[in-house]
Design an enzyme around this catalytic site. Structure first.
Site, PDB file in Angstrom:
ATOM      1  N   ASP A 113      58.206  34.477  47.069  1.00 56.28           N
ATOM      2  CA  ASP A 113      59.637  35.392  47.190  1.00 56.28           C
ATOM      3  C   ASP A 113      60.614  35.298  46.553  1.00 56.28           C
ATOM      4  OD1 ASP A 113      60.299  37.899  47.557  1.00 56.28           O
ATOM      5  OD2 ASP A 113      60.633  37.303  50.180  1.00 56.28           O
ATOM      6  N   SER A 198      67.898  41.877  53.100  1.00 56.60           N
ATOM      7  CA  SER A 198      67.084  40.553  52.044  1.00 56.60           C
ATOM      8  C   SER A 198      67.453  40.194  50.813  1.00 56.60           C
ATOM      9  CB  SER A 198      66.023  42.240  51.689  1.00 56.60           C
ATOM     10  OG  SER A 198      65.181  42.308  52.532  1.00 56.60           O
ATOM     11  N   GLY A 199      66.766  39.368  50.674  1.00 57.00           N
ATOM     12  CA  GLY A 199      67.765  38.896  48.880  1.00 57.00           C
ATOM     13  C   GLY A 199      69.153  38.074  48.395  1.00 57.00           C
TER      14      GLY A 199
END
Length: 269
Positions: A113, A198-199
């Site tokens: 991911d 996220s990220g």
């Protein structure tokens, strides 16, 4: 009608308990000192923040693959130098996306991911905009290591999104974790990452060791750790992309120089 809607919402909430939930917000954190995290990036669509990222090269941002794998790159904007997303500042630098890179992302199992965003031009590095260093390929991160998670995500599952960057001190743990992830908990706190960060980076000892990936069961549940993609597994891949991009830029500069020299000798305007 209201009672039916309430029952539907309760059933929906119940159905996602125990399931993987892509994470994106900080719960139980505190506002960061303005511009104290100059590598932090906001990914936006139509002016709305949807994921975080880390500037790792003047022209490259590292983020989670699940953030960008279903979004048209032409709709994305990348903002660096930000602190309060509701108050634009002159130090903001805004970019469009030139190209996306991923590494066999497995959405079903949440593997690999991690993604790279090539910006349309290099960022100008200054006090508010800096590059975060990467770990070495295969570098370990022992349990008990103190790290910093951050993002513009919600302050809680049902709470509003903050306008200013939030950060949270967390500890690396190994229980219930997977080898290709870095997992964290906030000891003795009801705190952790949640829907919206996220990220974003996990910074440990000044290095971006991981990328915010997913949670299990709910935000800051304390029953499961928070999961991040382990950056040290991808450093060779990242460096190969950066090297190719730099070589391409050098070739383009050389070709431009030759063209200008040729044009000068021919007397063209």
């Amino acid at each position: 009608m209201a009672s039916l809607l309430l029952r539907t919402l309760l059933l929906l909430l119940a159905s996602i308990q125990g399931c993987l939930v892509l994470s994106s917000k900080i719960v139980g954190g505190k506002p960061a000192i303005p511009h104290s995290r100059p590598y932090m990036v906001s990914l936006q669509v139509q002016g709305n923040h949807f994921c975080g990222g880390t500037l790792i090269h003047p022209q490259f941002v590292m983020t989670a693959a699940h953030c960008v794998n279903q979004i048209n790159p032409q709709l994305m904007m990348v903002v660096v130098g930000a602190h309060n997303l509701e108050v634009p500042e002159t130090v903001w630098q805004v970019f469009s996306v030139q190209r996306l890179y991923s590494n066999d992302y497995d959405d079903k199992n949440k593997l690999n991911d991690i993604a790279l965003i090539e910006l349309d031009r290099p960022a100008t590095l200054n006090a508010e905009v800096q590059v975060a260093p990467l770990p070495t390929q295969g570098q370990s991160l022992p349990a008990g290591t103190q790290c910093l998670a951050m993002g513009w995500g919600r302050l809680g599952t049902m709470l509003p999104i903050p306008s200013v960057l939030q950060e949270l001190n967390v500890t690396v743990v190994t229980f219930l974790c997977r080898e290709h992830n870095v997992c964290t908990l906030a000891p003795r706190q009801r705190a952790g990452i949640c829907f919206g960060d996220s990220g974003g980076p996990l910074i440990c000892q000044g290095v971006v060791h991981a990328v915010d990936s997913f949670i299990i069961g709910g935000c800051a549940s304390q029953r499961h750790p928070d999961f991040f993609a382990r950056v040290s597994l991808y450093v060779d891949w990242i460096n190969s992309i950066l090297k190719k991009a730099e070589e391409k830029q050098e070739e383009e500069k050389d070709e431009e120089g030759l063209w200008q020299a040729s044009g000068s000798s021919m007397g063209n305007p």
